[in-house]
Structure formats: C-alpha cells, structure tokens
Design an enzyme around this catalytic site. Structure first.
Site, PDB file in Angstrom:
ATOM      1  N   SER A 140      -7.387   1.877  -2.291  1.00 61.62           N
ATOM      2  CA  SER A 140      -6.185   1.098  -2.558  1.00 61.62           C
ATOM      3  C   SER A 140      -6.639  -0.245  -3.120  1.00 61.62           C
ATOM      4  O   SER A 140      -7.638  -0.809  -2.694  1.00 61.62           O
ATOM      5  CB  SER A 140      -5.419   0.884  -1.257  1.00 61.62           C
ATOM      6  OG  SER A 140      -4.538  -0.207  -1.404  1.00 61.62           O
ATOM      7  N   GLU A 163       0.827  -1.198   0.000  1.00 62.16           N
ATOM      8  CA  GLU A 163       0.000   0.000   0.000  1.00 62.16           C
ATOM      9  C   GLU A 163       0.868   1.257   0.000  1.00 62.16           C
ATOM     10  O   GLU A 163       0.552   2.243  -0.658  1.00 62.16           O
ATOM     11  CB  GLU A 163      -0.921  -0.021   1.225  1.00 62.16           C
ATOM     12  CG  GLU A 163      -2.152   0.840   1.088  1.00 62.16           C
ATOM     13  CD  GLU A 163      -3.203   0.503   2.150  1.00 62.16           C
ATOM     14  OE1 GLU A 163      -4.062  -0.350   1.864  1.00 62.16           O
ATOM     15  OE2 GLU A 163      -3.140   1.057   3.260  1.00 62.16           O
ATOM     16  N   GLU A 169       2.087   1.691  -3.387  1.00 65.10           N
ATOM     17  CA  GLU A 169       0.978   2.162  -4.221  1.00 65.10           C
ATOM     18  C   GLU A 169       0.746   3.660  -4.011  1.00 65.10           C
ATOM     19  O   GLU A 169       0.549   4.411  -4.969  1.00 65.10           O
ATOM     20  CB  GLU A 169      -0.304   1.373  -3.871  1.00 65.10           C
ATOM     21  CG  GLU A 169      -1.478   1.708  -4.791  1.00 65.10           C
ATOM     22  CD  GLU A 169      -2.774   1.023  -4.368  1.00 65.10           C
ATOM     23  OE1 GLU A 169      -2.756   0.257  -3.368  1.00 65.10           O
ATOM     24  OE2 GLU A 169      -3.801   1.267  -5.024  1.00 65.10           O
ATOM     25  N   CYS A 176     -10.425  -1.901  14.521  1.00 64.25           N
ATOM     26  CA  CYS A 176     -10.745  -3.330  14.670  1.00 64.25           C
ATOM     27  C   CYS A 176     -10.927  -3.750  16.124  1.00 64.25           C
ATOM     28  O   CYS A 176     -11.672  -4.683  16.417  1.00 64.25           O
ATOM     29  CB  CYS A 176      -9.650  -4.173  14.045  1.00 64.25           C
ATOM     30  SG  CYS A 176      -9.365  -3.769  12.326  1.00 64.25           S
ATOM     31  N   CYS A 210      -8.414  -2.071   4.194  1.00 64.04           N
ATOM     32  CA  CYS A 210      -8.292  -3.217   5.106  1.00 64.04           C
ATOM     33  C   CYS A 210      -9.612  -3.638   5.711  1.00 64.04           C
ATOM     34  O   CYS A 210      -9.771  -4.770   6.143  1.00 64.04           O
ATOM     35  CB  CYS A 210      -7.355  -2.875   6.264  1.00 64.04           C
ATOM     36  SG  CYS A 210      -5.768  -2.312   5.732  1.00 64.04           S
ATOM     37  N   GLU A 270     -16.311 -10.923   3.474  1.00 64.08           N
ATOM     38  CA  GLU A 270     -15.159 -10.673   2.604  1.00 64.08           C
ATOM     39  C   GLU A 270     -14.585 -11.991   2.076  1.00 64.08           C
ATOM     40  O   GLU A 270     -14.312 -12.136   0.885  1.00 64.08           O
ATOM     41  CB  GLU A 270     -14.085  -9.903   3.375  1.00 64.08           C
ATOM     42  CG  GLU A 270     -12.881  -9.510   2.532  1.00 64.08           C
ATOM     43  CD  GLU A 270     -11.770  -8.887   3.362  1.00 64.08           C
ATOM     44  OE1 GLU A 270     -11.491  -9.392   4.471  1.00 64.08           O
ATOM     45  OE2 GLU A 270     -11.183  -7.904   2.910  1.00 64.08           O
ATOM     46  N   LYS A 311     -15.574  -9.714   7.876  1.00 60.28           N
ATOM     47  CA  LYS A 311     -14.543 -10.580   7.284  1.00 60.28           C
ATOM     48  C   LYS A 311     -15.153 -11.879   6.767  1.00 60.28           C
ATOM     49  O   LYS A 311     -14.614 -12.504   5.865  1.00 60.28           O
ATOM     50  CB  LYS A 311     -13.471 -10.901   8.329  1.00 60.28           C
ATOM     51  CG  LYS A 311     -12.609  -9.710   8.709  1.00 60.28           C
ATOM     52  CD  LYS A 311     -11.509  -9.455   7.708  1.00 60.28           C
ATOM     53  CE  LYS A 311     -10.779  -8.158   8.031  1.00 60.28           C
ATOM     54  NZ  LYS A 311     -10.022  -7.664   6.889  1.00 60.28           N
ATOM     55  N   GLU A 330     -14.343 -12.506  -5.635  1.00 63.63           N
ATOM     56  CA  GLU A 330     -13.004 -12.073  -6.059  1.00 63.63           C
ATOM     57  C   GLU A 330     -11.901 -12.801  -5.299  1.00 63.63           C
ATOM     58  O   GLU A 330     -10.748 -12.778  -5.709  1.00 63.63           O
ATOM     59  CB  GLU A 330     -12.810 -10.565  -5.808  1.00 63.63           C
ATOM     60  CG  GLU A 330     -13.802  -9.651  -6.518  1.00 63.63           C
ATOM     61  CD  GLU A 330     -15.028  -9.368  -5.666  1.00 63.63           C
ATOM     62  OE1 GLU A 330     -15.175  -9.998  -4.600  1.00 63.63           O
ATOM     63  OE2 GLU A 330     -15.856  -8.545  -6.082  1.00 63.63           O
TER      64      GLU A 330
END
Lengths: 178, 394, 595
Positions: C330, C283, C286, C525, C310, C372, C369, C377
């Site tokens: 990102s 990141e 990037e 988190c 994230c 996710e 999560k 993907e």
C-alpha cells in the site's frame, strides 16, 4: 601488484561451483572452500560472499559466521607463497617460537604475531606466514610447511633460507631442504 | 602401588590388510546381533574419545528405528601430540573402510563418511582411490554401501562428535546439547555411529580374529592394544602399538632420554604426570589415571629437565583459548582467565594464592562446560599447577 | 503412566510430561533456577551455564534449560557445588562485561546485574578482559545502539534475529576468546539488512543492545519557549506503559498516560489512533480501487495482493528481501507519518501556529519508527514530519525523571483535533487489528451493512497464530457490483519469520490473497521492539486482551464514524486518495540490497 586487490571471483565460476554441489548436505563449507580456491589471492572477499549468499539463499551473516570460525578461510588477500609454523606443544617446546621470531626478517611479521595475530601477509603479497595449532607431525618437531610441503626438525638457519628462497621466488631451492 | 606390568609391544593395527575382502564377506554372513555380541565380549572401548564401549554404541544405534542412519569415522585428529590416525589411514585404509561398512551393516546404514582433518589433505587422493576399490568390491558382492570423505576446515573443536556433525551440515562446529546422543540423533538428526579411526581398526582385528584374541590382551577394564604417539624429548619418536595397562615407569624406561621430568598423557586435554608418580601410574581406562580416555587419546609427550612446565601450560592454554568454540561461558571465559591468570602470577601481578582460585575455576569448568573440550581443560591445568607449582610462580 | 514421568527436585516429587526440561519441572514445584541465555520466545541454547543443577550420581552438572527429565532423576538445585559453580560463572561473565552499571542505559533492568546482586559477587578478582579488546560502540543506526563491551555472548539476539524475524542481521562470528556477535564483516547495523525492529533489544539481557534514545532532545524542545511541542501516542503504548510504572502486564493506562504527557509539558497531546482511522480510509479505498482495476479494468499493472504498510520494520524487510514486490505495498504512510505530515500542515493551519515552531514527537512501541521518521521521503509537510520518536520505555524514563507518581494520576482525555479515535484505530496495536479495522469499514462501505461478526469482533484474524486467514464474501451495493461473487481473501502475518512464510508462498504461486496485513513484531505492535522488557508469549497475550478491551469500551468502533475523520476530509483533504492525500499521506519505497 598494488593495493587494489578487489579480487572478486567471476560469478560464472561461483555459479558452476554451486551447481556442482547443489543439494549435498553441508555443501556450504565445500562451496566456500572452492570459491576461495578460485580467487586469485585465495581469500573470500565480501562481494563474492554476497553473490554466494544471493545464489544459495544462505544468509550473508551466516556465511561470514562460518568463514570466521574455521581457520582455513581467509578474509584477507593471501600471499603467493605460504609458510606455516606449527605451534603445537611438541613444536613449541622444541623452539617454534624462535622460528617465528626468525621471520622478523619479513618487515612487520614479528609485530603482527606479537600482537596476537595468527596470520601475516607481506605487503608485496609475496608471502603469507601463519601458525597452526598442530600439524600432527609431532615426531618431527619443530615442523614448518612451505606451500604445503612439510619440513621437519627445522632450525633457525633453515627457516631463514626457506624464507629467502620464497622472497626470491626460488621455490625449487626449497625442495632440496626438505 | 605399582601396576607391575611390563611394556608389551603388539602388532595388529599395521599388519597387512590384504584379507579385508574375506573379513568383510565373513562378517556380512553373520547376523548383526552376533557381530554386536562379538564386540561386546571383546570389551573394546573407544580409542578416541570418552572410552565408551564400542559394542554398546553400535547396539544402541542398531535398535533405533529411522529411515536413514549413518556411520562416521572420526579422522579429525587434532589433539596436539597425536598422529596415529594419519598413519592408520595411510598404511591400512582398507581395515578402516571394512570396519565402517560392517558397522553400516550392523546398524542398518547405507552411507559412511570419513571426516578427515583439513591438515591431512595429502591423504585424500590415496584414500579416495582406496574407497573406489572398496565400493567396487561392495557392488560385486551386492552389498549396498558408499563412503565419502568430508574434509575439515581447521577447527580443533570439530573432533567433538556433535561439533563434527554441525560442521558436516555446513555450519559452525559448535557442540550440541546432549542428550540427545548421536546414537539417537546425530548427523542430519539421524541415528549415527561415530568412531575414531583407531577404534574402527580394532574392530577389524576383532572381526578377523574373534573377540577372545583381543580380550586376552591388556588388563581388566582396559582390554586390547592401543597406538601411542610418542613425541617430545625421546630418542625414538613415532607410533607404537602397546598393550594397555603398562606402567608409566616402564614406558619412560623404554622411550625416555634418561632425563625425563614429566610425561603429558593424552595431549593438551590430558594429564601431566611428574617423575615421582611414574611408578604408580598405569595407562588404561581404570586406575589412578584415565589418561587415554580423553579426546583423541594416545598422545605421550615426554619432557626432560630442560623444559619449563610453565611454558607447556601457557602453550596449552593459548591453544584452548583459541580453539574453544566460544559458545559456553565456562570454556570461553574460563580459558582466558586461566591463561591470563598464570601470566599474572608469573609476572607477580597476582600472588601465588591466585593459583588456588584458578584451580577452583578449572574445577568449575570441568563440572559445567558444555562439551568435552571445556570439561577437560582442568586435566592439564590442575596436573601441571599442582605438580609444578613453583615453576608457575618463579 | 504413558507420557508422564516422575522425578524429585530437592527431595520433592513432581510428575511431569515426558520431554519437560528440568528448568520447567522446577518451576512447577516453586523452585527458581536462574537463567541468562534462556528465553521463552527462543530455542534452547544451553550456552551461559548459569542454570546448572546437580543430578544425583553424576559428577558433572547439567544445564537445567537443556536437559530433559528422565524417570527417577534426583535433581538438586541448591547444593554447595551448584552455588559455587553459578557464582563462578557469573564472575566469569562479569569479567568480560563492561560493568559500568551506574552509567549504563540498562541500569536497573539488566539480568546480569540482577544475578550479580543475588549472588553477591563482592570479590570480583578475575582479570578484567574488556581493556584487552578493541571494542567500539556502533551508534550509526537511528534506532539501535550496539555496544559489544557489554555483550555476554548469550546469543539471544542472534536467535531472535534468525528465529523470530528471519532477518539474520546478527550472527556469532569467530571463535574462542575472539567470539563475538557481529553483522556481516562487522559493518554497522545501519548498513546491513537490519530492519530496526528492535526485537534484539527486547531480548538482550544486558545493555549490549539498546535503543538510541532522544530523551534529552525532547526535554530540550519542551524547555524551549519558542517551540510548540506536540506529541502523538501509538495504540500499543497505552497497554504497555503501565508495566514500566508499577502495573501488571495487560493494564490499560490511556487516561493516566495522557495526564502524564501533559504534566511533562507537551503543548498538545494527541492520538496516533486518529491517523490509524485515517489509514483505514485511505488504505481501504486503495484496496477497493486496486480490486476494481484488477477485476474490471483487467489492468496488468495493478498489483495484488495488497500488503499493509504500517510497520516500518516490515517495510525495510520487504525492501531488502523482496524488492520485486514493492508494488504490492500500500502506498499509505504509516499512521505515525500521516500524523507527522498533518501536524505541520492541517493542524498548524487550524491552530494558526507557524509549522516552523512545531516540534513533533511520537511515542511508539517501536524502534523502527525512529528509522522511519528519519527516511528522506518523510518531509512532505515541508519540514521533517516527525522530529523525535520515543519508545514506550523512553516515555517511562521521562515520567520517572519528572517525578510523576503515575499510579496516582487522574485520567485525562486527548486534546481535540487529531485526538479523537475509534476502537478500529486502537486495535492497530495488535496483530490482525489493521485487517479487522479495514474489514469493518470496507465491508460496510461496499454492502451497506455491518460486518457479519458478533459485536464487530472479527475473531478469525485475532490471536497469536503466526499466520491467520479469513475470507469475506459480500453482497455488494449496486455501485460495487464488480465485487459480486468475489470472495475477498485476507491473511495476517506477524513476526517477520511469518511474513517470510507468506511472501514465499506468494512467490511460489501457492497463495492467492487479495489483502495481507504484515507486522514485523510478534503479536503486532504490542510486542514491538520499543515495548517494556521483558516480553514473553504470556505478556503479549495480556497486552492483546487489553487492546481488545479498549476497543470494546469505545463508543465508536469503525474508522469512518470518527467525526474528526469526517471533518478532515471536509475541511482539508477532500476525499480519500485525493490530490492532497496523495501528496501528504502516501509515499514510495526503495529497493535495498537483499543481503
């Protein structure tokens, strides 16, 4: 007149309604009422609510929440005519339940109300029957409203006639009964 | 102890209102304090809700400092058995408009609203015409005030003042926690006077004739007159203006059908009075019964011996279970328990003693519910179950 | 006097600030008033009425949470009337609640159950209302199960969804006896704007909203001799898990957690912190590439500010609410998904294990999560990259089921290869942590010097303010000369309501940041929707202190120092943003319907 009643209100109409009320406090209720009024079957369909939400930035869930709170909002297509029976105490004690039972002539109607529904629309979308908590016409009990016109001291005979006239699209006949 | 007070008819509310321009001009020439004192000395109490002294209400709002204030006329007449506000607005609208404007002058508000019950849509056009004429006159005399109608969307709870504000703000009509009270934080969080239609009409009378004329009517603690919506088993249903303080036996003598079994005073949220208690019951803010100090008071529903009190109670409880906003536990669940409870007793699924448990529950609802709706369910419940217990069981 | 006033509570006088509620005043004199709809994170509702108290001279009881104290008030909290009323209210709630406590996921951690037990509701003879309703359980979301039959309409979830997250997936609909918590048109949670953040679960007093658990699936995998079950643990888990197992909030249990996972039977216990460090490499690179593209090449396709990626709750939020800004995200996968993609490629190769046999489990402070890991993907390894996601709470349940006396465990270390991390990886668990970790590395990369903050602690991005800002001006090394004079503007937002604030200010053109860290949950988190219940500002503060203490105690505090990171680039990935990275560690996003 079949099952496909996806009567999404034209977005241009919704835009016009929104812009007319923009900035007024409490605009949401008024806008929702006018959108419902603009819909062919006088109800708020999910697509119209979605569009309304995207244009006003009012969360969609909140629009739904408001629509389900007030009895004036319909979430299902409404019939061409409305027949509203008052179930206020005065009307109740003077037999409004019997009037509701008389509407069993409309297939499915009695079953709907017996199962706790407060609104019923005939399959052909010709008539919607509703009950209302109180019309404020208690001196004239029992009271029924047909397409917004109040009928007082209604008897079983009368309500059956009212219903029949609506089914036959003979609204003018009804006015003579009022 | 009989009230010994004969029925006295009066005629103030519906008397012509064609001198409203004079009353408005005359009032605007007085100071706000003078007007408040006029109201206070009349001892007028709210005719729609909790019977709060109207003068004090105006005074409290007038003392608040804010950039904007509001006057709201509560025309969300939803109490079953009540239909007086509809008549006032259709017959003497200018009295109400004048009173709203005077209140605006007193507290420093430039905007007034009429929250009109959705079911009264047929009043809207005429009322709007009256408002146009009224606003035109205000402009002529250089008094900056406007009035708008806000239509309700069919929810009984919106008669509760804070639920009404929420509704006007485009939200669900859910009552707020109090405090803060409307005089401090009402519509849009601004100081707001909210009065029932009839209360405002009475202030017109008071500003027109002076407080003494009003004060001299009625009895101690319950001054003036009141409109009663008479319905049920009566040969003459309708609206009557009577002085406060009458005894219920006099009332029944006048309006009953000689077979009166009970009278429900104050609608679904009011009290049922059985025949044996007619003589000792008087209608007013004080005394054994606080009938008309209940939400949207003035409903007098007469039942004769052919009526089942169980059916009446069942109807009320159905109404409350539907019309509760559903926020607070005692009202949301309590109403369902009362309703299902009396049905279970009637069907023999619960024994008669279960009614006592329900009476205690109703009392808890009265102590703990968030707003007037839940608090007042106990009124009709207890008065019907206690007086007609055998009808509940058999 | 001024802003103080005096009241008495049960005869004891207490002086309090004006505006204090009776509930808070009572706490000051050690009087506990039960609550249900009240939550420290949320506005006061006054709905449940469990907190009613008597005020001398008033017939009606007052809700302690919603009633401000007034001078001279005489409050009584333990009268016959109060006790009876509370008991009645609890009975009423139980009558509309599906009280199948023994088979309920929240058994033992239910506020209603606790109240029923305290008030000894033994003769529940109100009519049970649940059978009269047509309740269905919404199981379609991979993250959240919504069971209306257990709902007591306190609206804590509704307020959470609106006030903390501005998602508004949940709402109160209908009224009276029909009042219930629903989504738009009562669709499944899976079909509406829900971000799966799980904050509603954290704030639900009963079992009406719980995570979809995968405990049995993981037990089955462990029991399967043919499977090689690896587990990764997110940074915030180690500062929350202890709360479920007998520790006070703020206890670090990293070593015990590793030991427990080994005892549970996982074949390898690894650390998501490793891929947190890897995220910084990818990141950070990037960001610098985007800055170069925008500042030097003036490429109009380069989107700035760059936003972190994230937090899967945040990702779904932006996909729904600001799809036009997806280019600003990102492209880095979250540490969990980077880990998943690498376990079945890099790790499998290094350890010579057939990736087909690997079951990849992650322990997360997060319910999003789960969603996710389920995204289409996330199959870049050729397999589903992460097979099962368990919350901190689910791990605690497994530890209890396994009969592990957590308090007595000796500390153990993560297994090597993808088990090594730095303090920079650890602080990913707190709001501002990704930003701080990125700055520690990027600053050094660009200037050749450490970030100019004492002990590497970048305090402006720490703490619980909803939106935090920092800016860094660098004297770059020659190869980064295009950054000469550039003041790098950063922002940090946690809790989606704050994310919305930042996005709206970007949208209106008011904000001109280069880099923004977004975390869906309050506190980051550590306040995640999969963390132990209860949560409160105080508890989150303690967990954050623990995170920073963990960081301070690490020998290495900068991601690029992690020897395993150096190794993975040498042995496998090549370089940040290289071809392999691009394939395994980066992803795409999909616009979703806003409402």
């Amino acid at each position: 007149m079949n099952a496909t009643v996806e009567s999404r209100v034209d977005t241009a109409i919704i835009d016009e309604i929104i812009s007319r009320h923009k900035g007024k406090p409490g605009e949401l209720l008024t806008v929702m009422e006018e959108v419902q009024e603009a819909s062919e079957f006088k109800f708020l369909d999910d697509a119209s609510m979605e569009y309304l939400s995207s244009q006003t930035r009012v969360p969609l869930s909140r629009i739904y929440s408001v629509a389900t709170f007030y009895s004036f909002f319909n979430l299902k297509p409404q019939g061409k005519h409305s027949l509203i029976v008052c179930r206020g105490t005065a009307c109740h004690t003077k037999g409004s339940k019997i009037l509701l039972d008389d509407l069993a002539l409309l297939p499915g109607c009695k079953e709907a109300f017996d199962s706790g529904e407060t609104t019923f629309t005939s399959e052909d979308k010709q008539i919607t029957v509703k009950t209302v908590a109180c019309f404020g016409q208690c001196a004239l009990a029992p009271v029924v409203a047909v397409d917004g016109v109040i009928y007082s001291n209604v008897t079983s005979e009368q309500i059956k006639k009212l219903l029949q006239n609506l089914q036959e699209d003979n609204k003018d006949e009804n006015f003579r009964l009022s | 102890m009989s009230a010994n007070y004969l029925l006295k008819r009066a005629d103030f509310i519906f008397k012509n209102d064609n001198d409203w321009e004079d009353v408005l001009k005359k009032s605007l020439s007085r100071t706000p304090n003078e007007l408040i004192n006029e109201l206070i000395s009349s001892e007028l109490k709210g005719r729609g809700g909790a019977g709060f002294p109207t003068g004090l209400k105006w005074k409290l709002s007038s003392e608040e400092k804010a950039d904007e204030k509001f006057v709201i006329c509560n025309a969300d007449e939803g109490e079953p058995g009540t239909f007086k506000d509809r008549e006032i607005l259709s017959r003497v609208p200018f009295k109400v408009l004048t009173a709203i404007a005077i209140c605006g002058y007193v507290i420093g508000a430039k905007k007034g609203f009429i929250y009109l019950r959705g079911e009264y849509f047929f009043l809207k056009n005429e009322l709007n015409k009256a408002i146009s004429e009224f606003e035109f006159f205000c402009k002529e005399i250089k008094f900056d005030f406007s009035i708008k109608i806000f239509m309700g969307s069919g929810a009984y709870i919106c008669g509760e003042e804070t639920a009404l504000f929420e509704s006007m703000e485009g939200k669900r009509g859910e009552p707020r926690n109090k405090p803060p009270f409307p005089s401090v934080s009402g519509y849009m969080g601004k100081p707001t006077v909210i009065n029932n239609v009839e209360t405002l009409a009475h202030t017109f009378t008071i500003f027109k004739y002076g407080s003494k004329r009003f004060y001299d009517l009625g009895v101690q603690f319950s001054r003036g007159t009141k409109l009663f919506s008479v319905s049920g088993d009566t040969p003459k249903p309708g609206i009557y203006e009577l002085e406060l303080g009458m005894s219920l036996s006099d009332f029944v003598e006048e309006f009953g059908d000689d077979d009166t079994k009970a009278v429900q005073v104050g609608g679904a949220s009011g009290f049922l009075v059985p025949r044996k208690k007619f003589a000792e019951t008087s209608i007013g803010f004080q005394g054994k019964l606080v009938g008309i100090s209940l939400p949207t008071g003035g409903s007098m529903m007469i039942f004769n011996s052919s009526r089942s009190m169980y059916n009446v109670l069942d109807n009320y409880l159905n109404f409350f279970a539907e019309e509760s906003c559903g926020q607070c536990t005692p009202c949301r669940v309590g109403c369902q328990q009362l309703l299902r409870g009396i049905k279970a007793v009637k069907r023999g699924e619960k024994n008669a003693q279960y009614l006592d448990k329900l009476l205690k529950l109703a009392e808890t609802m009265q102590f703990t519910a968030k707003c007037g709706l839940g608090q007042s369910v106990a009124n009709s419940f207890a008065s019907i179950v206690e007086n007609f217990r055998e009808e509940m069981i058999y | 006097m001024g802003n103080k006033l005096k009241i008495t509570i049960n005869g004891e006088t207490v002086e309090i600030e004006k505006g204090t509620s009776i509930l808070d005043a009572a706490k000051q004199v050690g009087v506990i008033i039960p609550t249900l709809c009240y939550h420290k994170d949320l506005c006061v509702a006054g709905n449940c009425r469990v907190c009613v108290v008597e005020i001398a001279g008033q017939k009606r009881l007052a809700a302690a949470c919603a009633t401000p104290c007034e001078e001279g008030m005489d409050v009584l909290t333990n009268t016959h009337k109060v006790r009876n009323s509370r008991k009645h209210i609890i009975e009423l709630l139980l009558s509309e609640h599906n009280a199948e406590c023994t088979s309920c996921y929240k058994n033992g951690n239910c506020e209603l159950q606790l109240l029923a037990s305290e008030y000894k509701i033994m003769n529940q003879d109100f009519i049970h209302l649940v059978p009269f309703r047509n309740y269905t359980v919404d199981m379609f979301s991979p993250s959240i199960i919504k069971d209306d039959s257990k709902c007591i309409r306190c609206q804590r979830c509704v307020r959470t969804c609106a006030e903390l997250q501005s998602v508004n997936a949940l709402t109160m609909s209908y009224k009276g006896e029909h009042a219930k918590i629903t989504t738009f048109f009562e669709k499944s949670m899976n079909d509406v704007v829900c971000t799966n953040c799980g904050q509603c679960i954290n704030h639900c007093p009963t079992g009406a909203l719980v995570e979809k658990n995968y405990i049995e699936e993981v037990w089955n995998a462990i029991a399967d001799k043919n499977k090689y079950v690896v587990v990764q643990t997110a940074p915030a888990v180690r500062v929350g898990l202890g709360e479920e197992l007998g520790f006070d909030p703020g206890e670090r249990v990293t070593g015990k957690m590793v030991a427990a996972l080994k005892r549970l039977g996982f074949d390898a216990v690894m650390d998501t912190d490793f891929t947190a460090d890897l995220t910084i490499m990818e990141e950070g690179t990037e960001l610098l590439t985007r800055l170069k593209g925008a500042l030097v090449d003036k490429n109009p396709d380069i989107k700035l500010p760059m936003a972190t990626s994230c937090s899967p709750g945040w990702i779904k939020f932006i996909e729904h609410m600001y799809p036009e800004y997806l280019g600003n995200l990102s492209t880095c996968k979250s540490p969990q998904q980077m880990f998943g993609a690498l376990v079945k490629t890099y790790y499998a190769k290094a350890r010579k294990i057939d990736p087909d046999k690997i079951v990849s489990v992650s322990i997360m402070p997060c319910t999003a999560k789960k969603f996710e890991a389920n995204r289409p993907e996330m199959h870049d390894s050729g397999y589903r990259d992460v097979d099962y996601v368990l919350t901190t709470r689910e791990l605690a349940i497994m530890i209890k089921q396994a009969g592990i006396d957590f308090l007595k465990l000796n500390d153990m270390h993560f297994d090597r290869l993808m088990g090594e991390s730095t303090g920079a990886g650890v602080i990913f668990g707190a709001t501002g942590g990704v930003m701080e970790a990125a700055l520690r590395t990027a600053y050094e990369l660009v200037t050749g010097r450490e970030v100019p903050f004492e002990n590497l602690n970048i305090n402006p991005v720490r703490g619980m303010d909803g939106v935090k800002e920092a800016s860094v001006k660098k004297k770059p090394l020659p190869e980064w000369s295009f950054l000469e004079g550039v003041e790098l503007k950063c922002a940090v937002a946690h809790g989606l309501v704050n994310a919305k604030k930042v996005m709206d200010s970007i949208k209106s053109g008011k904000a001109n940041y280069h880099f923004i860290e977004f975390m869906a949950c309050p506190g980051g988190c550590l306040g995640g929707g999969g963390q132990p219940i209860p949560t409160s500002p105080e508890i989150r503060k303690r967990r954050a202190e623990a995170i920073y203490a963990e960081d301070a105690g690490m020998p290495l505090r900068k991601s690029h120092q992690n020897p395993e990171i150096v190794k993975i680039y040498k042995d496998f990935l090549g370089k940040p943003l290289g071809e392999k990275s691009h394939h395994l560690l980066h992803t795409k996003y999909v616009p979703r319907k806003r409402f």
